[in-house]
Design an enzyme around this catalytic site. Structure first.
Site, PDB file in Angstrom:
ATOM      1  N   LYS A 165       1.539  -8.583  -5.507  1.00 27.40           N
ATOM      2  CA  LYS A 165       1.215  -7.483  -4.726  1.00 27.40           C
ATOM      3  C   LYS A 165       2.122  -6.641  -4.177  1.00 27.40           C
ATOM      4  O   LYS A 165       1.880  -6.114  -2.981  1.00 27.40           O
ATOM      5  CB  LYS A 165       0.167  -8.351  -3.543  1.00 27.40           C
ATOM      6  CG  LYS A 165      -0.642  -9.192  -4.058  1.00 27.40           C
ATOM      7  CD  LYS A 165      -1.425  -8.793  -5.225  1.00 27.40           C
ATOM      8  CE  LYS A 165      -2.594  -7.529  -5.137  1.00 27.40           C
ATOM      9  NZ  LYS A 165      -3.190  -7.392  -6.452  1.00 27.40           N
TER      10      LYS A 165
ATOM     11  N   THR B 296       3.284  -4.031  -8.418  1.00 34.34           N
ATOM     12  CA  THR B 296       3.681  -4.324  -9.954  1.00 34.34           C
ATOM     13  C   THR B 296       2.537  -3.137 -10.791  1.00 34.34           C
ATOM     14  O   THR B 296       3.386  -2.568 -11.846  1.00 34.34           O
ATOM     15  CB  THR B 296       2.866  -5.709 -10.328  1.00 34.34           C
ATOM     16  OG1 THR B 296       3.464  -6.320  -9.400  1.00 34.34           O
ATOM     17  CG2 THR B 296       3.406  -6.206 -11.691  1.00 34.34           C
TER      18      THR B 296
ATOM     19  N   HIS C 269       6.783 -12.089 -13.089  1.00 27.37           N
ATOM     20  CA  HIS C 269       7.094 -12.610 -11.565  1.00 27.37           C
ATOM     21  C   HIS C 269       7.740 -13.700 -11.511  1.00 27.37           C
ATOM     22  O   HIS C 269       8.043 -14.068 -10.217  1.00 27.37           O
ATOM     23  CB  HIS C 269       5.479 -13.231 -11.229  1.00 27.37           C
ATOM     24  CG  HIS C 269       4.437 -12.212 -11.179  1.00 27.37           C
ATOM     25  ND1 HIS C 269       4.629 -10.846 -10.564  1.00 27.37           N
ATOM     26  CD2 HIS C 269       3.099 -12.238 -11.483  1.00 27.37           C
ATOM     27  CE1 HIS C 269       3.391 -10.078 -10.592  1.00 27.37           C
ATOM     28  NE2 HIS C 269       2.641 -10.876 -10.932  1.00 27.37           N
TER      29      HIS C 269
ATOM     30  N   ARG D 298       8.377  -5.006  -1.290  1.00 32.73           N
ATOM     31  CA  ARG D 298       7.415  -4.264  -0.101  1.00 32.73           C
ATOM     32  C   ARG D 298       7.467  -5.032   1.008  1.00 32.73           C
ATOM     33  O   ARG D 298       7.674  -6.251   1.226  1.00 32.73           O
ATOM     34  CB  ARG D 298       6.134  -4.367  -0.728  1.00 32.73           C
ATOM     35  CG  ARG D 298       4.932  -3.546  -0.280  1.00 32.73           C
ATOM     36  CD  ARG D 298       3.656  -3.820  -0.740  1.00 32.73           C
ATOM     37  NE  ARG D 298       2.701  -2.897  -0.291  1.00 32.73           N
ATOM     38  CZ  ARG D 298       1.319  -2.760  -0.531  1.00 32.73           C
ATOM     39  NH1 ARG D 298       0.754  -3.731  -1.168  1.00 32.73           N
ATOM     40  NH2 ARG D 298       0.600  -2.083   0.186  1.00 32.73           N
TER      41      ARG D 298
ATOM     42  N   SER E  44      -2.580  -7.878   1.354  1.00 34.17           N
ATOM     43  CA  SER E  44      -2.854  -7.493  -0.127  1.00 34.17           C
ATOM     44  C   SER E  44      -3.265  -8.779  -0.881  1.00 34.17           C
ATOM     45  O   SER E  44      -4.192  -8.675  -1.704  1.00 34.17           O
ATOM     46  CB  SER E  44      -1.776  -6.623  -0.740  1.00 34.17           C
ATOM     47  OG  SER E  44      -2.270  -6.307  -1.874  1.00 34.17           O
TER      48      SER E  44
ATOM     49  N   ARG F  17      -6.707  -1.235  -4.240  1.00 33.33           N
ATOM     50  CA  ARG F  17      -7.475  -1.350  -3.129  1.00 33.33           C
ATOM     51  C   ARG F  17      -7.109  -0.149  -2.034  1.00 33.33           C
ATOM     52  O   ARG F  17      -7.983   0.585  -2.398  1.00 33.33           O
ATOM     53  CB  ARG F  17      -6.986  -2.706  -2.408  1.00 33.33           C
ATOM     54  CG  ARG F  17      -7.831  -3.154  -1.181  1.00 33.33           C
ATOM     55  CD  ARG F  17      -7.242  -4.413  -0.352  1.00 33.33           C
ATOM     56  NE  ARG F  17      -6.192  -4.272   0.275  1.00 33.33           N
ATOM     57  CZ  ARG F  17      -5.905  -3.671   1.458  1.00 33.33           C
ATOM     58  NH1 ARG F  17      -6.788  -3.611   2.133  1.00 33.33           N
ATOM     59  NH2 ARG F  17      -4.597  -3.353   1.991  1.00 33.33           N
ATOM     60  N   LYS F  18      -6.059  -0.100  -1.313  1.00 27.94           N
ATOM     61  CA  LYS F  18      -5.772   1.189  -0.523  1.00 27.94           C
ATOM     62  C   LYS F  18      -4.534   1.990  -0.995  1.00 27.94           C
ATOM     63  O   LYS F  18      -4.457   3.082  -0.901  1.00 27.94           O
ATOM     64  CB  LYS F  18      -5.613   0.835   0.886  1.00 27.94           C
ATOM     65  CG  LYS F  18      -7.084   0.452   1.547  1.00 27.94           C
ATOM     66  CD  LYS F  18      -6.638   0.267   3.125  1.00 27.94           C
ATOM     67  CE  LYS F  18      -8.066  -0.020   3.753  1.00 27.94           C
ATOM     68  NZ  LYS F  18      -7.868  -0.390   5.278  1.00 27.94           N
ATOM     69  N   GLY F  19      -3.663   1.152  -1.197  1.00 33.93           N
ATOM     70  CA  GLY F  19      -2.402   1.612  -1.813  1.00 33.93           C
ATOM     71  C   GLY F  19      -1.579   2.405  -0.663  1.00 33.93           C
ATOM     72  O   GLY F  19      -0.887   3.488  -0.874  1.00 33.93           O
TER      73      GLY F  19
END
Ligand code: A3P
Length: 341
Positions: free
Chosen positions: A89, A92, A146, A169, A177, A305-307
């Site tokens: 999240k 990636t 990951h 992030r 997220s 989703r929203k970014g």
């Protein structure tokens, strides 16, 4: 193009198709897995019932732990490998798209590009999914994982020393997220995880591939020690100046953009192709699925989703924000790393 997934099936760590990995060695990994599993510390799972802690990292017992053991025991790196490493999240999907488009920019046109019909995760193999046909891939291979840097086998970080691109992030955005994403994937028979619960678990480090801060610091330190091997990016920087970051990416990967490409707007084309607006509106990313294993099948739309930067804060209380900021300052103290742009 054919997706690289779903070739793998980590439900059993299996022998490679071309027989390059001795089945006896595979059997040893399977036995080792069965032996250690019952004794590993357990924590509450976000998507599965439990996570287990192995070598200091929290993993899903079936998929991620098996995948990690497969990588540690059997993955044969090449010095030309490029590995996209991320904590779930943190961006990636975006990084995969941008890297794939950058490396292959002379191979595909922008109007019939594979990213228009394949989810970015389908464009390159995911190591923990134990891809069977990796040895047959031509160099340079573009891979993803990951796995925290410190848990990768020496063959990847020292001997053959692949190149890594890492993206981090802000932890508040990662937490939110991840919480929303994992609840969508959580089986119906398990009650959804509340945000309060997810927050506590995240702060304690109990989330897939967590603790988050250790994951970030592992790659951050490696990027300081060997900057020619590890490129460290931030989601927020990518949002702010995507063209600048894509040029850095091209340089690092040994595919620098020529002056002619820059003047023709190739960098901007890549940025546009891989943008949230473009990818999230493609049919393949609205209606198809990604099959990671026989049990893990994800609707592609859940990867988008929203970014946005800073959206996490609108879900968290002031107290939660204060606590997560304090943990972050404490963990990153002296490292030279700060989140954000
Ligand atoms: P949000 O849930 O905050 O919207 P990952 O790819 O590591 O699973 O991370 C998913 C996060 O990246 C989600 O964040 C998702 O919306 C965002 N994302 C996916 N594709 C993106 C893109 N092309 N550009 C920017 N953000 C993107």
């Amino acid at each position: 193009m054919d997706s690289f997934l779903p070739s793998p099936d980590c439900d059993t760590i299996s022998k490679t198709d071309n027989g390059q990995i001795d089945s006896h060695l595979i059997q040893k990994t399977n036995e080792g897995y069965r032996e250690i599993l019952p004794n590993l510390p357990r924590g509450k799972g976000w998507m599965t019932e439990h996570l287990v802690q192995y070598q200091g990292v929290w993993l899903t017992p079936n998929f991620a732990l098996k995948g990690l053991m497969w990588v540690q025991d059997h993955f044969k790196p090449r010095s030309t490998d490029i590995c996209l490493a991320t904590f779930p999240k943190t961006g990636t999907t975006w990084l995969k798209a941008l890297t794939f488009a950058t490396v292959n920019r002379t191979r595909y046109g922008f109007t019939d590009h594979p990213l228009l019909t394949t989810v970015p995760h389908g464009c390159l193999p995911f190591l923990e999914a134990c891809p069977k046909d990796l040895d047959g891939f031509p160099s340079p291979r573009l891979l993803s994982t990951h796995i925290p840097y410190t848990l990768l086998p020496n063959s990847m970080t020292v001997n053959q020393s692949c190149r890594f691109v890492y993206i981090c992030r802000d932890p508040k955005d990662v937490l939110v997220s991840k919480w929303l994403f994992m609840n969508k994937l959580r089986p119906k028979e398990l009650a959804p995880i509340s945000l309060e619960e997810a927050f506590e678990l995240f702060c304690q480090g109990i989330s897939h591939y967590g603790p988050y801060w250790d994951h970030v610091l592992g790659y951050w330190k490696a990027s300081l020690e060997t900057p020619e091997k590890v490129l460290f990016l931030k989601y927020e920087e990518l949002k702010e100046e995507p063209s600048v970051v894509v040029k850095r990416l091209g340089e690092f990967l040994g595919h620098p953009f020529s002056l002619e490409e820059v003047s023709k707007g190739v960098v901007e084309e890549i940025v546009k192709l891989c943008s949230f607006e473009n990818l999230s509106n493609l049919e393949v990313n609205k209606s198809s699925v990604l099959k990671l294993s026989t049990q893990i099948i994800i609707d592609n739309r859940h990867f988008f989703r929203k970014g946005k930067v800073g959206d996490g804060k609108s879900y968290l209380t002031d107290e939660m924000i204060k606590r997560i900021n304090e943990i972050t300052s404490e963990k990153l103290l002296g490292s030279g790393l700060v989140f954000g742009s």
